[in-house]
Structure formats: structure tokens, C-alpha cells
Design an enzyme around this catalytic site. Sequence first.
Site, PDB file in Angstrom:
ATOM      1  N   SER A 124       0.875  -1.414  -0.062  1.00 20.37           N
ATOM      2  CA  SER A 124      -0.033   0.023   0.253  1.00 20.37           C
ATOM      3  C   SER A 124       0.943   1.408   0.048  1.00 20.37           C
ATOM      4  O   SER A 124       1.961   1.159   0.667  1.00 20.37           O
ATOM      5  CB  SER A 124      -0.545  -0.404   1.354  1.00 20.37           C
ATOM      6  OG  SER A 124      -1.440   0.856   1.899  1.00 20.37           O
ATOM      7  N   TYR A 149      -2.111  -1.420  11.001  1.00 21.76           N
ATOM      8  CA  TYR A 149      -2.166  -1.933   9.903  1.00 21.76           C
ATOM      9  C   TYR A 149      -1.159  -1.639   8.814  1.00 21.76           C
ATOM     10  O   TYR A 149      -0.928  -2.593   7.822  1.00 21.76           O
ATOM     11  CB  TYR A 149      -3.543  -1.760   8.978  1.00 21.76           C
ATOM     12  CG  TYR A 149      -3.866  -1.494   7.766  1.00 21.76           C
ATOM     13  CD1 TYR A 149      -3.945  -2.188   7.004  1.00 21.76           C
ATOM     14  CD2 TYR A 149      -3.568  -0.765   6.581  1.00 21.76           C
ATOM     15  CE1 TYR A 149      -3.477  -2.805   5.986  1.00 21.76           C
ATOM     16  CE2 TYR A 149      -3.498  -0.897   5.407  1.00 21.76           C
ATOM     17  CZ  TYR A 149      -4.199  -1.797   4.990  1.00 21.76           C
ATOM     18  OH  TYR A 149      -4.182  -2.053   3.798  1.00 21.76           O
ATOM     19  N   LYS A 153       1.683  -4.004   6.888  1.00 22.61           N
ATOM     20  CA  LYS A 153       1.935  -3.764   5.799  1.00 22.61           C
ATOM     21  C   LYS A 153       3.894  -3.424   4.951  1.00 22.61           C
ATOM     22  O   LYS A 153       4.487  -4.193   4.593  1.00 22.61           O
ATOM     23  CB  LYS A 153       1.249  -2.698   4.145  1.00 22.61           C
ATOM     24  CG  LYS A 153       0.207  -3.154   4.879  1.00 22.61           C
ATOM     25  CD  LYS A 153      -0.448  -3.965   3.549  1.00 22.61           C
ATOM     26  CE  LYS A 153      -1.462  -4.721   4.336  1.00 22.61           C
ATOM     27  NZ  LYS A 153      -1.756  -6.162   2.884  1.00 22.61           N
TER      28      LYS A 153
HETATM   29  P1  NAD Z   1     -10.990  -7.717   1.878  1.00 23.76           P
HETATM   30  O1  NAD Z   1     -11.092  -7.592   3.013  1.00 23.76           O
HETATM   31  O2  NAD Z   1     -12.055  -6.859   0.454  1.00 23.76           O
HETATM   32  O3  NAD Z   1     -10.120  -8.182   1.022  1.00 23.76           O
HETATM   33  C1  NAD Z   1      -9.181  -9.352   2.326  1.00 23.76           C
HETATM   34  C2  NAD Z   1     -10.060 -10.940   2.139  1.00 23.76           C
HETATM   35  O4  NAD Z   1      -8.899 -12.247   3.478  1.00 23.76           O
HETATM   36  C3  NAD Z   1     -11.695 -10.920   2.888  1.00 23.76           C
HETATM   37  O5  NAD Z   1     -11.645 -11.835   1.681  1.00 23.76           O
HETATM   38  C4  NAD Z   1     -10.720 -11.861   3.867  1.00 23.76           C
HETATM   39  O6  NAD Z   1     -11.947 -12.792   4.451  1.00 23.76           O
HETATM   40  C5  NAD Z   1     -10.014 -12.537   4.017  1.00 23.76           C
HETATM   41  N1  NAD Z   1      -8.321 -13.164   5.440  1.00 23.76           N
HETATM   42  C6  NAD Z   1      -8.118 -12.440   5.862  1.00 23.76           C
HETATM   43  N2  NAD Z   1      -7.473 -12.831   6.911  1.00 23.76           N
HETATM   44  C7  NAD Z   1      -7.682 -13.832   6.181  1.00 23.76           C
HETATM   45  C8  NAD Z   1      -6.659 -14.901   6.943  1.00 23.76           C
HETATM   46  N3  NAD Z   1      -6.572 -15.301   8.439  1.00 23.76           N
HETATM   47  N4  NAD Z   1      -7.125 -16.068   6.113  1.00 23.76           N
HETATM   48  C9  NAD Z   1      -7.810 -15.783   5.300  1.00 23.76           C
HETATM   49  N5  NAD Z   1      -7.809 -15.069   5.090  1.00 23.76           N
HETATM   50  C10 NAD Z   1      -7.990 -13.875   5.709  1.00 23.76           C
HETATM   51  O7  NAD Z   1     -10.109  -6.704   1.683  1.00 23.76           O
HETATM   52  P2  NAD Z   1      -9.700  -6.183  -0.125  1.00 23.76           P
HETATM   53  O8  NAD Z   1      -9.544  -4.162  -0.090  1.00 23.76           O
HETATM   54  O9  NAD Z   1     -10.013  -6.937  -1.209  1.00 23.76           O
HETATM   55  O10 NAD Z   1      -7.907  -5.841   0.529  1.00 23.76           O
HETATM   56  C11 NAD Z   1      -6.744  -6.879  -0.614  1.00 23.76           C
HETATM   57  C12 NAD Z   1      -5.863  -6.493  -0.236  1.00 23.76           C
HETATM   58  O11 NAD Z   1      -5.029  -5.431  -0.273  1.00 23.76           O
HETATM   59  C13 NAD Z   1      -5.324  -6.676   1.385  1.00 23.76           C
HETATM   60  O12 NAD Z   1      -3.990  -7.399   1.947  1.00 23.76           O
HETATM   61  C14 NAD Z   1      -5.446  -5.238   1.546  1.00 23.76           C
HETATM   62  O13 NAD Z   1      -4.758  -4.569   3.021  1.00 23.76           O
HETATM   63  C15 NAD Z   1      -4.477  -4.537   0.530  1.00 23.76           C
HETATM   64  N6  NAD Z   1      -4.855  -3.081   0.393  1.00 23.76           N
HETATM   65  C16 NAD Z   1      -6.246  -2.803   0.501  1.00 23.76           C
HETATM   66  C17 NAD Z   1      -6.208  -1.327  -0.032  1.00 23.76           C
HETATM   67  C18 NAD Z   1      -7.780  -0.817  -0.092  1.00 23.76           C
HETATM   68  O14 NAD Z   1      -7.571   0.935  -0.400  1.00 23.76           O
HETATM   69  N7  NAD Z   1      -8.861  -1.742  -0.304  1.00 23.76           N
HETATM   70  C19 NAD Z   1      -5.690  -0.709  -0.492  1.00 23.76           C
HETATM   71  C20 NAD Z   1      -4.261  -1.053  -0.009  1.00 23.76           C
HETATM   72  C21 NAD Z   1      -3.759  -2.195   0.332  1.00 23.76           C
HETATM   73  N1  UFG Z   2     -13.152  11.073   4.149  1.00 18.75           N
HETATM   74  C1  UFG Z   2     -13.409  12.062   3.839  1.00 18.75           C
HETATM   75  N2  UFG Z   2     -14.678  10.724   4.538  1.00 18.75           N
HETATM   76  C2  UFG Z   2     -15.204  10.424   4.661  1.00 18.75           C
HETATM   77  C3  UFG Z   2     -14.146   8.690   4.288  1.00 18.75           C
HETATM   78  C4  UFG Z   2     -12.443   9.862   3.827  1.00 18.75           C
HETATM   79  O1  UFG Z   2     -13.849  12.995   3.645  1.00 18.75           O
HETATM   80  O2  UFG Z   2     -16.231   9.926   5.176  1.00 18.75           O
HETATM   81  C5  UFG Z   2     -11.529  11.704   3.152  1.00 18.75           C
HETATM   82  C6  UFG Z   2      -9.959  11.338   3.789  1.00 18.75           C
HETATM   83  O3  UFG Z   2     -10.066  12.475   5.369  1.00 18.75           O
HETATM   84  C7  UFG Z   2      -9.465  11.717   2.764  1.00 18.75           C
HETATM   85  C8  UFG Z   2      -9.508  10.966   1.468  1.00 18.75           C
HETATM   86  O4  UFG Z   2     -11.125  10.809   2.174  1.00 18.75           O
HETATM   87  O5  UFG Z   2      -8.576  12.527   1.945  1.00 18.75           O
HETATM   88  C9  UFG Z   2      -9.553   9.589   1.263  1.00 18.75           C
HETATM   89  O6  UFG Z   2      -9.601   8.649   2.454  1.00 18.75           O
HETATM   90  P1  UFG Z   2     -10.015   6.920   2.478  1.00 18.75           P
HETATM   91  O7  UFG Z   2     -10.029   6.542   3.829  1.00 18.75           O
HETATM   92  O8  UFG Z   2     -10.675   6.401   1.124  1.00 18.75           O
HETATM   93  O9  UFG Z   2      -8.302   6.790   2.130  1.00 18.75           O
HETATM   94  P2  UFG Z   2      -6.841   6.613   2.688  1.00 18.75           P
HETATM   95  O10 UFG Z   2      -6.210   7.577   1.326  1.00 18.75           O
HETATM   96  O11 UFG Z   2      -6.985   7.682   3.770  1.00 18.75           O
HETATM   97  O12 UFG Z   2      -6.068   5.197   3.088  1.00 18.75           O
HETATM   98  C10 UFG Z   2      -6.597   3.971   1.865  1.00 18.75           C
HETATM   99  C11 UFG Z   2      -6.654   2.951   2.556  1.00 18.75           C
HETATM  100  C12 UFG Z   2      -5.408   2.295   3.235  1.00 18.75           C
HETATM  101  C13 UFG Z   2      -4.436   2.884   2.919  1.00 18.75           C
HETATM  102  C14 UFG Z   2      -4.040   3.899   1.504  1.00 18.75           C
HETATM  103  C15 UFG Z   2      -3.351   4.255   0.448  1.00 18.75           C
HETATM  104  O13 UFG Z   2      -7.754   2.912   3.587  1.00 18.75           O
HETATM  105  O14 UFG Z   2      -5.848   1.499   3.462  1.00 18.75           O
HETATM  106  O15 UFG Z   2      -5.852   4.316   0.872  1.00 18.75           O
HETATM  107  O16 UFG Z   2      -3.373   2.865  -0.040  1.00 18.75           O
HETATM  108  F1  UFG Z   2      -3.281   2.520   2.755  1.00 18.75           F
END
Ligand code: NAD
Ligand code: UFG
Length: 338
Positions: A124, A149, A153
Site C-alpha cells: 500500500s 495496519y 504492510k
Molecule cells: P478485503 O477485506 O475485501 O479482502 C481481504 C480478504 O482476505 C477477505 O476476503 C478476508 O476474508 C480474507 N482474509 C483475511 N484474513 C485472512 C486469513 N487469516 N486467512 C484467510 N483469509 C483471510 O480487502 P481488499 O480491499 O480486497 O484488500 C486486499 C489486500 O489489499 C489486503 O491485504 C489489503 O490490506 C490490501 N490493500 C487494500 C487497499 C484498499 O484500499 N482496499 C489498499 C492497499 C492495500
Molecule cells: N474522507 C472523507 N470522509 C470520509 C472518508 C474519507 O473526507 O468519510 C477523505 C479522507 O480524509 C481522505 C480521502 O477522503 O482525504 C480518502 O480517504 P480514504 O479513507 O478513502 O483513503 P486513505 O487515503 O485515507 O487510505 C486508503 C486506505 C489505506 C491505504 C491507503 C493507500 O484506507 O488502507 O488508502 O493505499 F493504505
Amino acid sequence: MKILVTGGTGYIGSHTVVELQTQGHDVVILDNLSNSDMKVLDRLEAITGVRAVFYNADIRDKKTLDDIFEKEDIDAVIHFAGLKAVGESVQKPLMYYENNIGGTINLLNSMSEHGCKNIIFSSSATVYGTPAFVPITEECPKGTCTNPYGWTKSMIEQILTDTCFADKEWNVVLLRYFNPIGAHESGTIGENPNGIPNNLMPYVTQVAVGRLKELGIFGDDYDTPDGTGVRDYIHVVDLADGHVKALKKLEPGSGLSIYNLGTGQGYSVLDIVRNFEEATGVKIPYVIKERRAGDIAECYADSSKAFRELGWKAKKGIKEMCADSWRWQKNNPNGYAD
Ligand code: NAD
Ligand code: UFG
């Protein structure tokens, strides 16, 4: 290739399964369903025409991982499984370290013992902390994370880097995602957060569908053009395609590769509200609130390395992201619960 997708029923994992299967790969999904739903498997089959092999299993359970690697002849792992709620990680740090880091170490041990040393990891932009510069290139130094969290990562990146250094048979790709939004164009799979969404787009779509009253915008006094936070939103289907393209960096001798996956374009919170309204015709009421602890002013990627080395580039624009997020939410007002 035969790919084990951990977390494959989750938001990004499910979209990646679609891209893998449509581009001719065999997929095995492993997920403990802690943040996803079995129904995803039917929806995936309806999109691709292929039923993925599925294991309801936990990456912390080494014995089951061993059984899977013995049974399936896995070429590479795409590792999405993990917990991702920033606020919850502050309340329950040990749960996050155990699940994300403990689980990953188990997975790596099992892979190594079964001769599968190819992995793509979901990292991330959070690892950059408050970025030293924008647009962020992969050379930007990693920073201080603001929550457990984020640290999971950052630490898993280090674990994978050290593993790769110690044993040249490993090929590791670290993909640093910016802000994934959007959904598959069918509107049948999408993001399904538990409880009140933390992230912007699911909050906006839940306001649009009437589940929430209004959007709270966290601060309008940042040093950005309109004072609200700027992020690099990327369509989840583009992100998924980035994983398929990254498979080529798992060839023998590739070692460690790191890529930012973003569009390079920053949008403010108000830009998102405006674009969502224009793309969908639905009005989003909002109020300005205090800044959210741990937030940064702006974060957007320089993803040119992924283009140069993988031939990958995000194709979908902000309007398409908004329209696709909305189609998913409108068709599934309660996510997979209906
Ligand atoms: P998500 O929660 O939809 O998917 C993660 C999946 O992992 C879920 O289906 C959950 O059931 C499964 N899981 C969690 N712990 C587990 C375990 N111990 N064993 C087996 N399965 C398990 O999340 P996502 O948004 O699809 O994110 C996927 C990956 O990308 C995550 O590692 C997350 O940290 C990373 N990521 C997400 C974002 C974002 O904004 N969505 C940004 C950067 C990185
Ligand atoms: N925001 C609002 N109101 C809300 C939610 C978000 O104003 O209800 C704003 C936040 O302050 C920020 C922007 O919208 O300025 C984006 O916020 P998000 O929470 O959607 O995303 P972030 O950039 O804070 O973080 C996300 C994931 C993290 C990840 C990061 C970079 O939550 O896990 O993107 O990948 F690490």
C-alpha cells in the site's frame, strides 16, 4: 500458470480472479471468509464461466496450507489475505500483527517447503507515510506509518525483501496500491465493507443509496487546491490487471520488484463528490468536519515504472470509477447480504 489467490473472495482479490481467469490462468482461491462472502464464487462463475477451486481456510493454519500445496501444483501466489481496517488496527494491534504478519510467515514457510517461491504481495501507499515528495516514485523513502495496519504492510515488505535476499530462488513483487475504487462493469461484485465504511467511495455510495444521511468531509483546510485531501483513485479492474501483468516479474532470477499502482492523477474529496454526482445524477449531501487523525494532505503516484517494465497503465477514468461503484451499490444495496 496455476495461481493461488489468498483473500480471493475479497474486494480486490475477486476482481483479480476475473482478470486471471479471462487471461487464461488457473485459479485456486483460499479465504477464511472473515471479510467476504461465499456468494462471490457464484458471481465470479457467472462472469467468467469458470468455477474456481475454493478452500475455506486460514493462512494462520499451516497444516491446511501444506495440504493445499501438496494437492495443487501451484506456480505462484497472489497474496491479498489480510485485515485492513485502519481504526480497528489501532484498537486491536495484536490481532493485526498475528493475522497479517503471522499468517504471511506461515504462508511463506509452506510455499518454501513445497518449492513454490513466487509471490505477489498487496502492499500500500501507506508505507510511504507522509510522502517525502509527490508524485511518489518507488525511490521515495518509506516513512513512519500512522497505524498498526500500515506497519504490517511495511514489515511484510521487509520480510519479503529479506527472504528474497537470503534465497535467490525467490521472486517477489511488492505492489503498492493507491486508492482502489470502482467495481466490475457487471455490477455483480464490488466492495462490501462491514459496518460504517472508513473509506471515501463506499461512504459516498452508501449515502447515495440512502443507507447513510450525509458525507462528512474530514477537513477543508489542507494545503491543496480546494483544502480537502487529495488521493490517487484507481479503478479496481485496472489494479487487477496490474497483478496479471506483474506475473512476468516472477520469472526465474527476477528477484525483488516494487511497483506503484496508481493513475498519477490526484483528486480531492470535493472532486470525487462532484464527479460522482455528474456520473450518476445522484446528489451527495455533505458537511465539513474536523481533520481525521493520521490523514495526509496529498498522495498520488508516479506509476511510470510499471509502464516501462510491465507495460501496465491504468486506463479507466474517474467518471467510470464513480459509475461502476454506483452500479454495484445500486444493484446490491446491502452488499452480498441480500
Ligand atoms: P478485503 O477485506 O475485501 O479482502 C481481504 C480478504 O482476505 C477477505 O476476503 C478476508 O476474508 C480474507 N482474509 C483475511 N484474513 C485472512 C486469513 N487469516 N486467512 C484467510 N483469509 C483471510 O480487502 P481488499 O480491499 O480486497 O484488500 C486486499 C489486500 O489489499 C489486503 O491485504 C489489503 O490490506 C490490501 N490493500 C487494500 C487497499 C484498499 O484500499 N482496499 C489498499 C492497499 C492495500
Ligand atoms: N474522507 C472523507 N470522509 C470520509 C472518508 C474519507 O473526507 O468519510 C477523505 C479522507 O480524509 C481522505 C480521502 O477522503 O482525504 C480518502 O480517504 P480514504 O479513507 O478513502 O483513503 P486513505 O487515503 O485515507 O487510505 C486508503 C486506505 C489505506 C491505504 C491507503 C493507500 O484506507 O488502507 O488508502 O493505499 F493504505
